[in-house]
Design a protein around this motif. Structure first.
Motif, short mmCIF file in Angstrom:
data_model
loop_
_atom_site.label_atom_id
_atom_site.label_comp_id
_atom_site.label_asym_id
_atom_site.label_seq_id
_atom_site.Cartn_x
_atom_site.Cartn_y
_atom_site.Cartn_z
N LEU A 149 0.82 -1.21 0.00
CA LEU A 149 0.00 0.00 0.00
C LEU A 149 0.86 1.26 0.00
O LEU A 149 0.66 2.16 -0.82
CB LEU A 149 -0.92 -0.02 1.22
N VAL A 150 1.84 1.34 0.91
CA VAL A 150 2.63 2.56 1.06
C VAL A 150 3.56 2.78 -0.13
O VAL A 150 3.58 3.86 -0.73
CB VAL A 150 3.43 2.53 2.38
N LEU A 151 4.34 1.77 -0.50
CA LEU A 151 5.24 1.93 -1.63
C LEU A 151 4.48 2.03 -2.94
O LEU A 151 4.91 2.71 -3.87
CB LEU A 151 6.24 0.78 -1.68
N GLY A 152 3.31 1.39 -3.00
CA GLY A 152 2.45 1.56 -4.17
C GLY A 152 1.93 2.99 -4.28
O GLY A 152 1.87 3.56 -5.37
N ALA A 153 1.57 3.58 -3.13
CA ALA A 153 1.11 4.97 -3.13
C ALA A 153 2.23 5.91 -3.57
O ALA A 153 2.00 6.87 -4.32
CB ALA A 153 0.62 5.35 -1.73
N ILE A 154 3.46 5.64 -3.12
CA ILE A 154 4.61 6.44 -3.56
C ILE A 154 4.80 6.31 -5.07
O ILE A 154 5.05 7.29 -5.77
CB ILE A 154 5.87 6.01 -2.80
N ALA A 155 4.65 5.07 -5.58
CA ALA A 155 4.81 4.85 -7.02
C ALA A 155 3.73 5.56 -7.82
O ALA A 155 3.99 6.10 -8.91
CB ALA A 155 4.77 3.35 -7.31
N ASP A 156 2.51 5.61 -7.30
CA ASP A 156 1.42 6.29 -8.02
C ASP A 156 1.60 7.80 -7.99
O ASP A 156 1.23 8.49 -8.94
CB ASP A 156 0.07 5.91 -7.39
N ARG A 157 2.17 8.33 -6.92
CA ARG A 157 2.28 9.78 -6.79
C ARG A 157 3.60 10.31 -7.38
O ARG A 157 3.59 11.33 -8.09
CB ARG A 157 2.19 10.17 -5.30
N TYR A 158 4.71 9.65 -7.10
CA TYR A 158 6.01 10.20 -7.47
C TYR A 158 6.70 9.44 -8.60
O TYR A 158 7.75 9.88 -9.08
CB TYR A 158 6.93 10.22 -6.24
N GLY A 159 6.15 8.32 -9.01
CA GLY A 159 6.74 7.57 -10.10
C GLY A 159 7.14 6.18 -9.67
O GLY A 159 7.38 5.91 -8.49
N ARG A 160 7.22 5.28 -10.67
CA ARG A 160 7.55 3.89 -10.37
C ARG A 160 9.01 3.74 -9.95
O ARG A 160 9.33 2.91 -9.10
CB ARG A 160 7.29 3.00 -11.60
N LYS A 161 9.90 4.52 -10.53
CA LYS A 161 11.33 4.36 -10.26
C LYS A 161 11.70 4.64 -8.80
O LYS A 161 12.41 3.83 -8.17
CB LYS A 161 12.15 5.24 -11.20
N PRO A 162 11.25 5.74 -8.17
CA PRO A 162 11.58 5.96 -6.76
C PRO A 162 11.09 4.83 -5.86
O PRO A 162 11.80 4.43 -4.92
CB PRO A 162 10.88 7.28 -6.42
N ALA A 163 9.90 4.30 -6.16
CA ALA A 163 9.37 3.20 -5.34
C ALA A 163 10.20 1.94 -5.51
O ALA A 163 10.42 1.19 -4.55
CB ALA A 163 7.91 2.93 -5.72
N MET A 164 10.69 1.67 -6.73
CA MET A 164 11.55 0.52 -6.96
C MET A 164 12.84 0.62 -6.15
O MET A 164 13.32 -0.37 -5.59
CB MET A 164 11.88 0.40 -8.45
#
Length: 473
Positions: A74-89
């Motif tokens: 949920l949290v890292l997915g939310a980061i990926a949706d807001r700031y991009g897939r690369k930062p979450a990876m």
């Protein structure tokens, strides 16, 4: 004068250099995910001896990663949706590598439990962010291959972990097995640092004032409630999986389910029943696959009487079958459609499940062949799962929707060994594993074959969901 549009890539060789590089970075991260996650299963007896734990108590450390997976998704997915897939990876691989390294420094049961929970946060984020990154970077015509090829890395990571166990633990002890998992992180971080952002997210979400998962979960009036809810759910899961709940377990389980439904409602609005249906699908998928993954070594050693070297060889062939099946699933998914290929793989797997557990001891080579085929069709076909789930969510919610729904359903992986051992007390371990795998495979095939989550979405009037795009299957 007319100019022809560039040809759409149809095979891995025709992808651009950036697309291939992004895939390699995601694939390597997912390999490390598989490597780090199974380490605990290889050294449970060593840990139990050092920390003076019973084997049943030590086994709860395997479930510790499941306690936090839903939150990581949920949290890292939310980061990926807001700031991009690369930062979450990048955050995902740092989290599970840090957690794995810290496991080597643990000093008692609870410190190791916490560090394993950090591993769970990272691996959940890795699944959601890497899968969405590769899907949204590759052409639509190749997205089943994108996820199938990507998920082939996980079983290869488990095979490498088994080989590392052979080399490292006898020489240096169990703690060094966790330290070794940190070594490839620098290379993976280097590869991911220079990646371009996923094209589809860049085109549809980046720089636009649109509702994403973060704006939904952290809206005024919800922010504090959701933080408290997440903390309460995490605490309840720790109590349940550390076996501290006693007779209150059924009531606490109901509270946990209600909390997950509340998060699903926030993510999907009136389409929350569709998200819950996806969770149920994944839960059943883990119930048919994880009893075998977690209890197969025990079955081979205790029922068939194989020595550790034979067990290791059998698990290696099973892992290679899983990897080969994931690649084949991706190719079939792009040729036949996601759902058709998924159901076909599940039904074919039924041909191999019962012979595997009816085979008497001594047929080592035939066991390898059957395990390879069974895992290629039953586990390998799950390489289509990220594509299947991701199709139900719009781009702006996809990483969190995929990460959350998958990792809530993944709690089936924590329930599966308990279900397997409970049935084994009455029917025997081999029969229990074949019954669970066979029956739940049919359930998942029916859910996916009849497209139950998408039908629920359409019945609820899903006009802004990408679900209707899947009717071409």
């Amino acid at each position: 004068m007319t100019t022809s549009s560039p040809a759409v890539p149809r095979s891995f060789r025709t992808l651009s250099r950036a697309q291939r590089r992004g895939f390699y970075a995601a694939w390597l991260g997912y390999l490390l995910d598989g490597f780090d996650f199974v380490l605990i299963t290889l050294v449970l007896t060593d840990i139990a001896g050092d920390f003076h734990l019973s084997l049943s108590k030590a086994a709860t450390l395997v479930s510790a990663a499941f306690v936090s997976r839903w939150l990581g998704g949920l949290v890292l997915g939310a980061i990926a949706d807001r700031y991009g897939r690369k930062p979450a990876m990048i955050l995902a691989i740092v989290a599970f590598s840090l957690g794995s390294g810290l496991c080597g420094f643990s000093w008692n049961y609870w410190s190791l439990f916490v560090f394993r929970a950090i591993v769970g946060l990272g691996m959940a984020g890795e699944y959601g962010s890497s899968a969405t990154y590769v899907m949204e970077s590759w052409p639509r015509q190749m997205r089943n291959r994108a996820t199938g090829f990507l998920l082939s890395a996980y079983p290869i990571g488990t095979v490498l972990a088994a080989q590392a166990y052979r080399l490292v633990v006898p020489a240096g002890g169990w703690r060094w097995l966790f330290y070794v998992g940190i070594v490839p992180v620098a290379l993976t971080l280097y590869l991911r640092r220079s990646l371009p952002e996923a094209a589809e997210w860049e085109h549809e979400v980046a720089g636009r004032d649109r509702h994403t998962t973060t704006s939904v979960l952290f809206a005024p009036g919800r922010r504090v409630l959701n933080i408290v809810l997440a903390a309460a759910l995490s605490a309840l899961l720790v109590v349940l999986f550390a076996k501290l709940s006693g007779s209150a377990a059924p009531y606490l389980s109901v509270l946990v389910i209600a909390g997950f439904v509340l998060f699903a409602w926030q993510l999907s609005g009136r389409l929350w029943p569709m998200t819950v249906a996806i969770m149920v699908t994944v839960f059943c998928a883990f119930l048919y696959s994880w009893p075998i993954q977690s209890l197969l070594p025990t079955y081979l050693k205790t029922v068939l009487g194989y020595h550790p070297g034979q067990v290791s060889d059998a698990l290696t062939w099973a892992g290679l079958g899983y990897a080969a099946g994931s690649c084949l699933a991706g190719w079939l998914g792009d040729r036949l459609g996601t759902r058709r290929a998924y159901v076909l793989g599940l039904l074919v797997s039924l041909i191999f499940v019962f012979p595997v557990f009816a085979l008497p001891s001594g047929n080592v080579a035939l066991l390898w062949v059957l395990l390879f085929a069974m895992q290629a069709t039953s586990q390998g076909i799950s390489g289509l799962l990220p594509k299947y789930i991701g199709d139900h969510f719009p781009t702006r919610l996809r990483a969190a929707g995929l990460g959350f729904s998958y990792n809530v359903g993944a709690l089936g992986g924590a329930v599966a060994p308990l279900a397997g051992t409970s049935i084994a007390n009455h029917l025997g371990l081999g029969t229990a594993l074949s019954v669970l795998a066979g029956s739940l495979t049919v359930v998942v095939a029916l859910i996916i074959g009849f497209d139950v989550p998408a039908r629920i979405g359409r019945a609820l009037g899903a006009t802004d969901s990408p679900v209707p795009e899947r009717i071409d299957e």
